[in-house]
Structure formats: structure tokens, C-alpha cells
Design an enzyme around this catalytic site. Structure first.
Site, short mmCIF file in Angstrom:
data_model
loop_
_atom_site.label_atom_id
_atom_site.label_comp_id
_atom_site.label_asym_id
_atom_site.label_seq_id
_atom_site.Cartn_x
_atom_site.Cartn_y
_atom_site.Cartn_z
N LYS A 91 0.82 -0.96 -0.18
CA LYS A 91 0.09 -0.09 0.12
C LYS A 91 1.18 0.77 0.10
CE LYS A 91 -3.83 -2.06 2.26
NZ LYS A 91 -4.68 -2.20 3.57
N TYR A 143 -12.24 -2.79 -3.55
CA TYR A 143 -12.59 -2.36 -1.80
C TYR A 143 -14.58 -3.04 -2.33
CZ TYR A 143 -8.33 -2.55 -0.27
OH TYR A 143 -6.56 -2.47 0.61
N PHE A 155 -15.25 3.48 7.08
CA PHE A 155 -13.72 3.97 7.34
C PHE A 155 -13.54 3.66 5.66
CE2 PHE A 155 -13.75 -0.98 8.09
CZ PHE A 155 -13.58 -1.40 6.70
N ARG A 186 -1.77 -14.41 3.44
CA ARG A 186 -2.39 -14.15 4.85
C ARG A 186 -1.43 -13.68 5.76
NH1 ARG A 186 -7.28 -10.12 4.27
NH2 ARG A 186 -8.29 -11.26 5.10
N THR A 235 -5.42 -8.11 10.44
CA THR A 235 -5.57 -7.10 9.54
C THR A 235 -5.29 -5.52 10.49
OG1 THR A 235 -8.18 -7.19 9.20
CG2 THR A 235 -7.48 -5.60 8.95
N ARG A 287 2.57 -7.15 8.70
CA ARG A 287 2.05 -5.95 9.44
C ARG A 287 3.03 -6.35 11.57
NH1 ARG A 287 -3.57 -7.68 6.90
NH2 ARG A 287 -3.75 -5.91 5.06
N ASN A 331 -1.87 0.11 7.33
CA ASN A 331 -1.60 -1.41 7.44
C ASN A 331 -0.90 -2.10 6.77
OD1 ASN A 331 -3.51 -1.78 5.86
ND2 ASN A 331 -4.35 -3.10 7.39
N HIS A 387 -1.56 -5.36 1.74
CA HIS A 387 -2.75 -6.17 1.33
C HIS A 387 -2.95 -7.98 -0.21
CE1 HIS A 387 -6.92 -7.60 -0.31
NE2 HIS A 387 -5.60 -7.26 -1.36
N GLU A 404 -9.07 -10.34 -8.24
CA GLU A 404 -8.59 -9.16 -7.99
C GLU A 404 -7.40 -9.02 -9.19
OE1 GLU A 404 -8.81 -9.08 -3.20
OE2 GLU A 404 -7.02 -9.67 -4.27
P1 ADP Z 1 -7.33 -7.20 5.18
O1 ADP Z 1 -6.51 -6.01 4.43
O2 ADP Z 1 -7.40 -7.43 6.71
O3 ADP Z 1 -7.96 -8.46 4.31
P2 ADP Z 1 -10.57 -5.62 5.38
O4 ADP Z 1 -10.61 -6.06 4.03
O5 ADP Z 1 -11.25 -6.11 6.37
O6 ADP Z 1 -9.26 -6.70 5.62
O7 ADP Z 1 -10.48 -4.47 5.47
C1 ADP Z 1 -9.28 -3.41 4.00
C2 ADP Z 1 -8.63 -2.28 4.83
O8 ADP Z 1 -9.17 -1.33 5.44
C3 ADP Z 1 -7.66 -3.53 5.97
O9 ADP Z 1 -6.54 -3.81 5.26
C4 ADP Z 1 -7.47 -1.42 6.04
O10 ADP Z 1 -6.50 -1.19 5.36
C5 ADP Z 1 -8.34 -0.61 5.89
N1 ADP Z 1 -9.53 -0.74 7.21
C6 ADP Z 1 -10.28 -2.39 7.84
N2 ADP Z 1 -11.02 -2.09 9.48
C7 ADP Z 1 -10.71 -0.80 9.43
C8 ADP Z 1 -11.16 0.61 10.51
N3 ADP Z 1 -11.78 0.21 10.82
N4 ADP Z 1 -10.90 1.70 10.41
C9 ADP Z 1 -9.65 1.99 9.08
N5 ADP Z 1 -9.48 1.49 8.26
C10 ADP Z 1 -10.02 0.06 8.05
#
Ligand code: ADP
Length: 151
Positions: free
Chosen positions: A12, A52, A60, A88, A94, A105, A115, A118, A129
Site C-alpha cells: 500500500k 474494495y 472507514f 495472509r 488486519t 504488519r 497497515n 494487502h 483481484e
Molecule cells: P484485510 O486487508 O486484512 O483483508 P479488510 O478487507 O477487512 O482487511 O479491510 C480492508 C482494509 O481496510 C484494511 O486492510 C485496512 O486498511 C482498512 N480497514 C479495515 N478496517 C478498518 C478500520 N476499522 N478503520 C480503518 N481502516 C480499516
């Protein structure tokens, strides 16, 4: 679980800004995964909204799109045994504070909204994707190391 499983991994904008590109790539190389696509791209909000789309209703979401569109990302496809699930695990949870030390992370991040990386969460989302980020296709090549990584 396939030896040719593919996952979409993305560094990212914070990972790029913090010069973590080489370290993150090294982890996947050293684990034994094969790089089959790679590019640096400054994605548009529209493209990121597609990536997304499952999170569209979340509070968010606007901040996530702004963060992801704030600079270039490194888009990659890695191939190998159990690439999606193990990818993962290598990324961590996350929320970086819940990520074990030794994960990307867990070693480099503190905040869920910054974070660093992805990784696809299923084989189906990986396929989606990869098609979204690499419509031009991936690179087919033979890895001479493969017999030393996979029995
Ligand atoms: P992952 O990336 O671990 O698969 P998600 O698909 O749930 O997680 O979320 C996508 C991305 O959205 C996360 O990696 C993070 O950058 C952001 N995100 C998720 N939850 C939050 C939150 N509560 N506040 C801010 N950003 C968030």
C-alpha cells in the site's frame, strides 16, 4: 490447496513511502513463492472502489479510498503452495496490533488504517483481484529453484 495457487499481494502507499518494498518482496521470495506479475501503479479512486467493493458500506470506506489513492502501490501476483492462506499469515492480522511479531504488519505497522499491505482472502477473490489489477495477464516462466522448494 494447489502448488500453483495464486494470490494478489499489494504494498500500500504507506509501505512504498516507508521504503519497505524490498523487504516485503524479499519475504515472499525467501519463503519460496514465485513472482509472476509486478508493477508500480498510482491507482484511481474508481479503480480502488472496485477493488474494495465489498467494503462500500463501511464508515472507514472513504478514508480507505483516500489513503489508497494517496500514492503509488506495488501490485504483485505470487504463486506457490497455499499462497492465499499462507500469504495472509505472512501479512498478519488486519489490525497490526493484533499481528504476531514476525508477520509484516506485526513487524512494521501500528494502525489498521496504515497497515502497509494487502493480500487476497480467498482463491476466488484472488482471481478477481488479479483480473482487476493485471488485465494484461501474468508472466509465465520456469523457476529453476522450484524442485528445491517443492517436493
Ligand atoms: P484485510 O486487508 O486484512 O483483508 P479488510 O478487507 O477487512 O482487511 O479491510 C480492508 C482494509 O481496510 C484494511 O486492510 C485496512 O486498511 C482498512 N480497514 C479495515 N478496517 C478498518 C478500520 N476499522 N478503520 C480503518 N481502516 C480499516
Amino acid at each position: 490447496m494447489s502448488v500453483n495457487e495464486r494470490t494478489y499481494i499489494m504494498i500500500k502507499p504507506d509501505g512504498v513511502q516507508r521504503n519497505l518494498v524490498g523487504k516485503i518482496i524479499a519475504r515472499f521470495e525467501e519463503r519460496g513463492y514465485k513472482l509472476i506479475a509486478l508493477k508500480l501503479v498510482h491507482a484511481t479512486p474508481e479503480h480502488l472502489e472496485k477493488h474494495y467493493e465489498d467494503l462500500k458500506g463501511k464508515g472507514f470506506f472513504p478514508g480507505l479510498i483516500k489513503y489508497m489513492a494517496s500514492g503509488p502501490v506495488v501490485a504483485m501476483v505470487w504463486q506457490g503452495l497455499d499462497a492465499v492462506k499462507t500469504g495472509r499469515v505472512m501479512l498478519g492480522a488486519t489490525n497490526p496490533l493484533a499481528s504476531p511479531i514476525g508477520s509484516i504488519r506485526g513487524d512494521y505497522a501500528l494502525s489498521v488504517g496504515r497497515n502497509i499491505c494487502h493480500g487476497s482472502d480467498s482463491v476466488e477473490s484472488a482471481e478477481k483481484e488479479i483480473a482487476l489489477w493485471f488485465p494484461e495477464g501474468i508472466v509465465q516462466w520456469t523457476s529453476e529453484l522450484e524442485p528445491w522448494v517443492l517436493e
